[in-house]
Design a protein around this motif. Structure first.
Motif, PDB file in Angstrom:
ATOM      1  N   GLU A   9      11.281  -3.619   1.126  1.00 24.60           N
ATOM      2  CA  GLU A   9      10.209  -4.063   0.238  1.00 24.60           C
ATOM      3  C   GLU A   9       9.553  -2.886  -0.470  1.00 24.60           C
ATOM      4  OE1 GLU A   9       6.010  -6.607   0.241  1.00 24.60           O
ATOM      5  OE2 GLU A   9       7.265  -6.592   2.051  1.00 24.60           O
ATOM      6  N   VAL A  10       9.353  -1.772   0.232  1.00 20.09           N
ATOM      7  CA  VAL A  10       8.754  -0.596  -0.415  1.00 20.09           C
ATOM      8  C   VAL A  10       9.622  -0.120  -1.577  1.00 20.09           C
ATOM      9  CG1 VAL A  10       8.057   1.813  -0.125  1.00 20.09           C
ATOM     10  CG2 VAL A  10       7.512   0.147   1.647  1.00 20.09           C
ATOM     11  N   THR A  11      10.944  -0.014  -1.343  1.00 19.43           N
ATOM     12  CA  THR A  11      11.824   0.467  -2.411  1.00 19.43           C
ATOM     13  C   THR A  11      11.840  -0.503  -3.592  1.00 19.43           C
ATOM     14  OG1 THR A  11      13.785  -0.538  -1.380  1.00 19.43           O
ATOM     15  CG2 THR A  11      13.292   1.758  -0.821  1.00 19.43           C
ATOM     16  N   GLU A  12      11.757  -1.801  -3.318  1.00 21.55           N
ATOM     17  CA  GLU A  12      11.710  -2.780  -4.406  1.00 21.55           C
ATOM     18  C   GLU A  12      10.433  -2.630  -5.227  1.00 21.55           C
ATOM     19  OE1 GLU A  12      12.103  -6.521  -2.482  1.00 21.55           O
ATOM     20  OE2 GLU A  12      14.216  -6.220  -1.950  1.00 21.55           O
ATOM     21  N   ARG A  13       9.335  -2.382  -4.549  1.00 23.81           N
ATOM     22  CA  ARG A  13       8.058  -2.237  -5.246  1.00 23.81           C
ATOM     23  C   ARG A  13       7.980  -0.920  -6.026  1.00 23.81           C
ATOM     24  NH1 ARG A  13       3.820  -5.596  -3.973  1.00 23.81           N
ATOM     25  NH2 ARG A  13       4.204  -7.161  -2.343  1.00 23.81           N
ATOM     26  N   VAL A  14       8.480   0.162  -5.467  1.00 24.49           N
ATOM     27  CA  VAL A  14       8.460   1.445  -6.186  1.00 24.49           C
ATOM     28  C   VAL A  14       9.420   1.388  -7.368  1.00 24.49           C
ATOM     29  CG1 VAL A  14       8.975   3.915  -6.027  1.00 24.49           C
ATOM     30  CG2 VAL A  14       7.781   2.764  -4.139  1.00 24.49           C
ATOM     31  N   ASN A  15      10.642   0.918  -7.120  1.00 24.47           N
ATOM     32  CA  ASN A  15      11.614   0.642  -8.183  1.00 24.47           C
ATOM     33  C   ASN A  15      11.810   1.844  -9.108  1.00 24.47           C
ATOM     34  OD1 ASN A  15      13.471  -0.902  -9.624  1.00 24.47           O
ATOM     35  ND2 ASN A  15      11.904  -1.721 -11.000  1.00 24.47           N
ATOM     36  N   ARG A  16      12.109   2.985  -8.520  1.00 24.18           N
ATOM     37  CA  ARG A  16      12.406   4.194  -9.291  1.00 24.18           C
ATOM     38  C   ARG A  16      13.701   4.798  -8.782  1.00 24.18           C
ATOM     39  NH1 ARG A  16       7.411   7.799 -11.161  1.00 24.18           N
ATOM     40  NH2 ARG A  16       9.083   9.340 -11.015  1.00 24.18           N
ATOM     41  N   SER A  17      14.475   5.363  -9.696  1.00 21.32           N
ATOM     42  CA  SER A  17      15.763   5.935  -9.314  1.00 21.32           C
ATOM     43  C   SER A  17      15.600   7.204  -8.488  1.00 21.32           C
ATOM     44  CB  SER A  17      16.598   6.238 -10.561  1.00 21.32           C
ATOM     45  OG  SER A  17      15.923   7.166 -11.396  1.00 21.32           O
ATOM     46  N   ASP A  18      14.426   7.852  -8.563  1.00 21.50           N
ATOM     47  CA  ASP A  18      14.196   9.079  -7.804  1.00 21.50           C
ATOM     48  C   ASP A  18      13.416   8.818  -6.514  1.00 21.50           C
ATOM     49  OD1 ASP A  18      11.895   8.404  -9.150  1.00 21.50           O
ATOM     50  OD2 ASP A  18      11.496  10.405  -9.947  1.00 21.50           O
ATOM     51  N   PHE A  19      13.425   7.566  -6.053  1.00 22.30           N
ATOM     52  CA  PHE A  19      12.823   7.214  -4.762  1.00 22.30           C
ATOM     53  C   PHE A  19      13.847   6.436  -3.940  1.00 22.30           C
ATOM     54  CE2 PHE A  19      10.591   4.333  -1.883  1.00 22.30           C
ATOM     55  CZ  PHE A  19       9.741   5.217  -1.228  1.00 22.30           C
ATOM     56  N   GLY A  20      13.978   6.797  -2.681  1.00 18.68           N
ATOM     57  CA  GLY A  20      14.915   6.100  -1.807  1.00 18.68           C
ATOM     58  C   GLY A  20      14.531   6.286  -0.349  1.00 18.68           C
ATOM     59  N   LEU A  71      12.041  10.667  -0.560  1.00 15.61           N
ATOM     60  CA  LEU A  71      12.665   9.786   0.424  1.00 15.61           C
ATOM     61  C   LEU A  71      11.694   9.459   1.560  1.00 15.61           C
ATOM     62  CD1 LEU A  71      16.003  11.788   0.697  1.00 15.61           C
ATOM     63  CD2 LEU A  71      15.660   9.693  -0.615  1.00 15.61           C
ATOM     64  N   MET A  72      11.689   8.215   1.998  1.00 17.60           N
ATOM     65  CA  MET A  72      10.861   7.792   3.126  1.00 17.60           C
ATOM     66  C   MET A  72      11.753   7.569   4.346  1.00 17.60           C
ATOM     67  SD  MET A  72       8.141   4.622   3.365  1.00 17.60           S
ATOM     68  CE  MET A  72       9.376   3.316   3.304  1.00 17.60           C
ATOM     69  N   GLU A  73      11.340   8.148   5.475  1.00 18.26           N
ATOM     70  CA  GLU A  73      12.149   8.128   6.704  1.00 18.26           C
ATOM     71  C   GLU A  73      11.536   7.232   7.766  1.00 18.26           C
ATOM     72  OE1 GLU A  73      13.387  11.157  10.376  1.00 18.26           O
ATOM     73  OE2 GLU A  73      12.398  11.949   8.583  1.00 18.26           O
ATOM     74  N   ASN A  74      12.372   6.469   8.442  1.00 15.81           N
ATOM     75  CA  ASN A  74      11.935   5.667   9.585  1.00 15.81           C
ATOM     76  C   ASN A  74      11.768   6.539  10.823  1.00 15.81           C
ATOM     77  OD1 ASN A  74      14.978   5.800   9.462  1.00 15.81           O
ATOM     78  ND2 ASN A  74      14.777   4.872  11.486  1.00 15.81           N
ATOM     79  N   VAL A  75      10.738   6.249  11.603  1.00 14.84           N
ATOM     80  CA  VAL A  75      10.534   6.965  12.875  1.00 14.84           C
ATOM     81  C   VAL A  75      10.309   5.926  13.976  1.00 14.84           C
ATOM     82  CG1 VAL A  75       9.279   8.784  14.100  1.00 14.84           C
ATOM     83  CG2 VAL A  75       9.548   8.915  11.611  1.00 14.84           C
ATOM     84  N   PHE A  76       9.063   5.484  14.163  1.00 12.93           N
ATOM     85  CA  PHE A  76       8.752   4.508  15.204  1.00 12.93           C
ATOM     86  C   PHE A  76       8.880   3.065  14.707  1.00 12.93           C
ATOM     87  CE2 PHE A  76       6.096   8.287  16.210  1.00 12.93           C
ATOM     88  CZ  PHE A  76       6.758   8.665  17.365  1.00 12.93           C
ATOM     89  N   ASP A  77       9.287   2.910  13.488  1.00 12.66           N
ATOM     90  CA  ASP A  77       9.370   1.595  12.848  1.00 12.66           C
ATOM     91  C   ASP A  77      10.339   0.681  13.602  1.00 12.66           C
ATOM     92  OD1 ASP A  77       8.019   2.339   9.995  1.00 12.66           O
ATOM     93  OD2 ASP A  77       9.258   3.979  10.777  1.00 12.66           O
ATOM     94  N   ARG A  78       9.928  -0.554  13.802  1.00 12.35           N
ATOM     95  CA  ARG A  78      10.737  -1.504  14.557  1.00 12.35           C
ATOM     96  C   ARG A  78      11.548  -2.446  13.672  1.00 12.35           C
ATOM     97  NH1 ARG A  78       5.862  -2.684  18.869  1.00 12.35           N
ATOM     98  NH2 ARG A  78       6.111  -0.759  20.053  1.00 12.35           N
ATOM     99  N   LYS A  79      11.173  -2.549  12.397  1.00 11.41           N
ATOM    100  CA  LYS A  79      11.867  -3.444  11.481  1.00 11.41           C
ATOM    101  C   LYS A  79      12.298  -2.686  10.227  1.00 11.41           C
ATOM    102  CE  LYS A  79       9.198  -7.545  12.856  1.00 11.41           C
ATOM    103  NZ  LYS A  79       8.337  -8.655  12.361  1.00 11.41           N
ATOM    104  N   ARG A 118       0.831  -1.206   0.000  1.00 11.04           N
ATOM    105  CA  ARG A 118       0.000   0.000   0.000  1.00 11.04           C
ATOM    106  C   ARG A 118       0.873   1.267   0.000  1.00 11.04           C
ATOM    107  NH1 ARG A 118      -5.239  -0.970   0.639  1.00 11.04           N
ATOM    108  NH2 ARG A 118      -5.687   1.167   1.292  1.00 11.04           N
ATOM    109  N   MET A 119       1.986   1.226   0.725  1.00 10.84           N
ATOM    110  CA  MET A 119       2.901   2.373   0.721  1.00 10.84           C
ATOM    111  C   MET A 119       3.481   2.603  -0.667  1.00 10.84           C
ATOM    112  SD  MET A 119       3.064   3.830   3.741  1.00 10.84           S
ATOM    113  CE  MET A 119       4.657   4.643   3.948  1.00 10.84           C
ATOM    114  N   ALA A 120       3.888   1.538  -1.329  1.00 11.36           N
ATOM    115  CA  ALA A 120       4.449   1.665  -2.672  1.00 11.36           C
ATOM    116  C   ALA A 120       3.416   2.231  -3.638  1.00 11.36           C
ATOM    117  CB  ALA A 120       4.946   0.313  -3.163  1.00 11.36           C
ATOM    118  N   ASP A 121       2.190   1.759  -3.561  1.00 14.81           N
ATOM    119  CA  ASP A 121       1.126   2.285  -4.431  1.00 14.81           C
ATOM    120  C   ASP A 121       0.927   3.779  -4.195  1.00 14.81           C
ATOM    121  OD1 ASP A 121       0.732  -0.203  -5.511  1.00 14.81           O
ATOM    122  OD2 ASP A 121      -1.052  -0.669  -4.310  1.00 14.81           O
TER     123      ASP A 121
END
Length: 270
Positions: A168-179, A154-162, A134-137
């Protein structure tokens, strides 16, 4: 490859490793620090709903403030309060997309190189089943509508535990301008995995790093070296990459300068 350290930025051959300062302090102090260090600015103004509701005015105002501070080298920190990109509620998703799109519009208008968005994941409230999909979409839709114009998202971790869902999100988005924006302080404080494990697991997907410290019990945004974040190890993974940028996220001028000097010194070692 030789590395030459100077007091404004780090030089890798002919290429700079760029350091930014989060705009958490008054403009006068930002101006002083930019003059001393040559750093860029990571703006927090576009994370505030009130400012996004007056987007044209906010853009014009911030453009003047940047001119006063003395730099046009900019990263935008996007909105995060009360938002949820992976929501199952269409109305909440629409509001989240609106706010994210407004911030991206501001980033494009001001010539920002990157924009950072929180993951907005709350472990005790949400489940990870289907989260990455859902995040990738959401991000694919945001970036298609925004027609990025050279702004890296860019997506940033905050309270994320894993860290694995971020991969997985970066693999699904699969764009050079996303990280990813890796906040080592957040990982040190909130995650079940160590900051080293986050850095190791995501090292090829991380393009920006938020720099501050804590002792693992509270997100205090201390100066580098005042906590337990393993900065020497983390930075050793990225010092050879001039596409990775760094933002010092301390809300005090002395902490910022302390962190800048240490960051400068560690990166210069290669």
């Amino acid at each position: 490859m030789s590395i030459v350290a100077k007091y404004d930025n780090i030089v890798l051959g002919e290429n700079e490793i760029m350091i930014y300062i989060s705009h958490l302090i008054p403009d006068e102090e930002m101006k002083e620090l930019v003059e001393k260090t040559g750093a860029g600015v990571e703006s927090i103004d576009f994370s505030i709903a009130y400012n996004l509701d007056r987007l044209d005015e906010t853009i014009k105002s911030y453009e003047k403030r940047l001119k006063y501070i003395g730099t046009d080298d900019l990263i935008i920190h996007g909105p995060f309060l009360d938002l949820n990109p992976m929501t199952f509620d269409d109305d909440i998703r629409k509001v989240t997309m609106k706010r994210y799109s407004q911030a991206l519009e501001g980033a494009k208008a001001l010539g920002a190189k990157k924009i950072v968005y929180h993951s907005c994941f709350y472990p005790d409230a949400y489940y990870l089943i289907g989260w990455a999909e859902r995040m990738a979409d959401f991000y694919l839709e945001l970036m298609e509508e925004g027609q990025n114009q050279n702004v890296e998202v860019l997506m940033e971790n905050v309270f994320d535990r894993k860290w694995e869902p971020f991969a997985e999100v970066t693999e699904r988005v699969n764009r050079s301008d996303f990280g990813l924006c890796f906040d080592a302080g957040h990982a040190n404080c909130y995650s079940h995995a160590t900051a080293k494990e986050w850095a190791d697991g995501l090292r090829n997907r991380i393009n920006h790093i938020h720099v501050h410290d804590n002792s693992g019990d509270d997100d205090l945004h201390l100066a580098m070296g005042q906590g337990t974040v393993p900065w020497e190890y983390i930075l050793s993974l990225f010092s050879h990459r001039n596409d990775v940028t760094y933002t010092i996220e301390c809300g005090d001028k002395d902490r910022i300068l302390t962190t800048f000097r240490q960051l400068d010194e560690i990166l210069a070692k290669g």
